[in-house]
Design a protein around this motif. Structure first.
Motif, PDB file in Angstrom:
ATOM      1  N   LYS A 175      -5.725   4.773  12.196  1.00 33.37           N
ATOM      2  CA  LYS A 175      -4.897   3.569  12.287  1.00 33.37           C
ATOM      3  C   LYS A 175      -4.927   2.764  10.989  1.00 33.37           C
ATOM      4  O   LYS A 175      -3.987   2.045  10.669  1.00 33.37           O
ATOM      5  CB  LYS A 175      -5.375   2.700  13.445  1.00 33.37           C
ATOM      6  N   TRP A 176      -6.016   2.866  10.255  1.00 33.59           N
ATOM      7  CA  TRP A 176      -6.173   2.083   9.025  1.00 33.59           C
ATOM      8  C   TRP A 176      -5.731   2.882   7.794  1.00 33.59           C
ATOM      9  O   TRP A 176      -4.982   2.405   6.952  1.00 33.59           O
ATOM     10  CB  TRP A 176      -7.642   1.676   8.882  1.00 33.59           C
TER      11      TRP A 176
ATOM     12  N   SER B 161      -7.954  -1.400  -1.632  1.00 31.70           N
ATOM     13  CA  SER B 161      -8.148  -1.189  -3.064  1.00 31.70           C
ATOM     14  C   SER B 161      -6.907  -1.623  -3.829  1.00 31.70           C
ATOM     15  O   SER B 161      -5.779  -1.516  -3.337  1.00 31.70           O
ATOM     16  CB  SER B 161      -8.461   0.276  -3.370  1.00 31.70           C
ATOM     17  N   LYS B 162      -7.145  -2.125  -5.007  1.00 37.03           N
ATOM     18  CA  LYS B 162      -6.081  -2.454  -5.954  1.00 37.03           C
ATOM     19  C   LYS B 162      -6.289  -1.567  -7.164  1.00 37.03           C
ATOM     20  O   LYS B 162      -7.275  -1.723  -7.904  1.00 37.03           O
ATOM     21  CB  LYS B 162      -6.147  -3.931  -6.344  1.00 37.03           C
TER      22      LYS B 162
ATOM     23  N   ILE C 186      -0.680   2.918   2.124  1.00 36.47           N
ATOM     24  CA  ILE C 186       0.061   2.132   1.126  1.00 36.47           C
ATOM     25  C   ILE C 186       0.500   0.819   1.768  1.00 36.47           C
ATOM     26  O   ILE C 186       1.208   0.817   2.779  1.00 36.47           O
ATOM     27  CB  ILE C 186       1.275   2.916   0.608  1.00 36.47           C
ATOM     28  N   GLU C 187       0.109  -0.298   1.151  1.00 39.12           N
ATOM     29  CA  GLU C 187       0.384  -1.600   1.746  1.00 39.12           C
ATOM     30  C   GLU C 187       1.654  -2.259   1.209  1.00 39.12           C
ATOM     31  O   GLU C 187       2.290  -3.038   1.912  1.00 39.12           O
ATOM     32  CB  GLU C 187      -0.811  -2.537   1.511  1.00 39.12           C
ATOM     33  N   GLU C 188       2.011  -2.004  -0.048  1.00 40.22           N
ATOM     34  CA  GLU C 188       3.178  -2.646  -0.640  1.00 40.22           C
ATOM     35  C   GLU C 188       4.028  -1.610  -1.370  1.00 40.22           C
ATOM     36  O   GLU C 188       3.548  -0.528  -1.717  1.00 40.22           O
ATOM     37  CB  GLU C 188       2.740  -3.741  -1.627  1.00 40.22           C
TER      38      GLU C 188
ATOM     39  N   LYS D   3      -5.083   1.400   1.165  1.00 37.96           N
ATOM     40  CA  LYS D   3      -6.151   1.317   2.157  1.00 37.96           C
ATOM     41  C   LYS D   3      -6.677   2.714   2.453  1.00 37.96           C
ATOM     42  O   LYS D   3      -5.948   3.694   2.378  1.00 37.96           O
ATOM     43  CB  LYS D   3      -5.639   0.687   3.459  1.00 37.96           C
ATOM     44  N   GLY D   4      -7.950   2.781   2.833  1.00 31.70           N
ATOM     45  CA  GLY D   4      -8.539   4.056   3.192  1.00 31.70           C
ATOM     46  C   GLY D   4      -9.865   3.870   3.887  1.00 31.70           C
ATOM     47  O   GLY D   4     -10.300   2.745   4.158  1.00 31.70           O
TER      48      GLY D   4
END
Length: 442
Positions: free
Chosen positions: A50-51, A119-120, A159-161, A211-212
């Motif tokens: 889910k994450w 993470s960035k 991937i968030e963005e 995310k991971g």
């Protein structure tokens, strides 16, 4: 009854059989540890699904389609015809720079703890000297207008963005998927402007908010790859094909730097089709949890035969040297208490730190056995003796569990010392003229 009390061979055989039978519940507890560990893995997979699962960032690299022509013989009409086959040229960057920050989080599913992260990651570099003539492909067969920049990412749900590519003075948006499965099977891609000039230089940069769970790996696809990662996590493990050239781990977190050359890996900067694999060169960070109670429980239960065997041996020596009689049922009850220790350890370690769980389980088992021995032997001296021996055994196992790298050495030395003590205290026993003529029956 007199045979049971006086025949030493019958008694030894009975003790051996009891000890072997107690290995059955011990193996069942070992299976229970495996089951609980499997349940933990299921919980981790459920949260990760889910994450975002373990992530490997592969690339970026350029993929350019081209046409190859081959002759095929047709048996049907005995003629040859030319067939057009579409393949891809894959080009790796000359320079690759990655700067990333990991922000870990602890999540819980029931009693189980899972590590995830945000993470960035800032990625930049350049493509220069594409060296297309080295492939011996006519330029007219190469479709430069359909070139794609591809980044391999294991789990796109992380991937968030939106990811935007700065390509020389142009800006492109990435799309999901890959144009070819030759190098990676999952990732994102963007159409880029490529021309046929070998001297052309292409600078690129983009940012990934990814995310991971637990692992973050990279592949050194650059001719020169420089990677810097920092995080507030205090217990990192650096794994994969390369270790950091420099690293700092402190209570405030860690920083690590890798510098990898193309000479350090087993694939070139340019090739066609699926001739080479880059995944074997991946490396990165594993956000380890400080305590793995199941692995430590596994390690402790492997010494169950030592606990049971040595405790029974001490009981037998007490019978021989002090002329007391311990019934086989009493051996069984003490053996079961020793086995129950591992169940206590497993259950308590799921709710508290392993070391504290070990101490509480060992203390409870010692008190139980000491009280029982006091009741059946009615001797404080023998009670203190057996309790002291068990305390030394538990302390010995506790030390071995803490010292992973030296566990075999310390364990071998400890068992050798135990064997030496047994041989020393049994040296004067006349085994040929020995009867268990008990003066006391519990």
């Amino acid at each position: 009854m007199q045979t049971l009390k006086n025949n030493i061979y019958f008694k030894v055989g009975t003790i051996v059989i009891i000890g072997l039978l107690l290995l059955i519940p011990t193996s069942l507890i070992e299976g229970l540890i495996f089951e609980r560990e499997s349940t933990q893995r299921v919980a981790i997979d459920e949260v990760s699904s889910k994450w975002g699962k373990e992530q490997t960032v592969s690339g970026p690299f350029i993929s350019i389609p081209y046409y190859r022509y081959v002759k095929e013989f047709s048996r049907k009409d005995s003629t040859e015809k030319v067939v057009q086959i579409k393949e891809y040229i894959h080009i790796l960057p000359t320079e690759l720079n990655i700067d990333g920050v990991l922000n870990p989080e602890r999540r819980y599913r029931g009693i189980y703890e899972i590590v995830v992260y945000n993470s960035k990651v800032n990625i930049s570099g350049r493509f220069a000297d594409l060296n297309l003539p080295a492939l011996d492909i006519p330029l007219k067969n190469i479709q430069f207008e359909k070139a794609h920049l591809t980044i391999g990412i294991n789990d796109l749900r992380g991937i968030e963005e939106q990811v935007n590519l700065n390509w020389n003075k142009s800006r492109f948006s990435f799309n999901p998927g890959v144009v070819s499965n030759d190098v990676v099977e999952s990732g994102i891609n963007a159409v880029v402007a490529i021309n046929s000039q070998d001297s052309a230089v292409y600078d690129f940069s983009f940012s990934l908010d990814l995310k991971g769970s637990q692992l973050l790996y990279f592949t050194p696809v650059g001719k020169i790859t420089d990677i810097n990662i920092s995080s507030s996590w205090q217990n990192p493990s650096f794994n994969g094909a390369f270790l950091p050239d420099s690293r700092t781990v402190a209570d405030s977190g860690f920083t690590a730097n890798w510098n990898v050359l193309h000479l350090n890996r087993n694939y070139p900067q340019i090739w066609t089709g699926g001739k080479h694999s880059i995944k074997e060169s991946a490396f990165g960070i594993d956000l380890l949890l400080p305590v793995d109670n199941y692995q430590k429980s596994y390690r402790s239960i492997r010494y169950a035969i030592l606990f049971i065997g040595f405790t029974f041996l001490v009981f037998f020596f007490i019978e021989v040297l002090n002329k007391v009689f311990i019934h086989p049922i009493q051996y069984i009850l003490v053996g079961i208490a020793l086995v129950v220790f591992y169940t206590l350890l497993l259950s308590l370690s799921e709710h508290m730190k392993f070391n504290l769980a070990f101490i509480l389980s060992a203390l409870a088992t010692l008190l139980l056995i000491a009280g029982y021995i006091k009741a059946i032997l009615r001797s404080s001296k023998l009670t203190y003796l057996i309790s002291g021996i068990l305390f030394v055994l538990y302390s010995f196992i506790f030390v071995i569990i803490q010292l992973q790298d030296f566990a075999l050495l310390i364990g071998s030395i400890g068992i050798f010392i135990i064997l030496g003590l047994v041989m020393y205290y049994s040296r004067k026993i006349d085994w040929y003229n020995l009867n268990l003529g008990g003066t006391q029956e519990a």
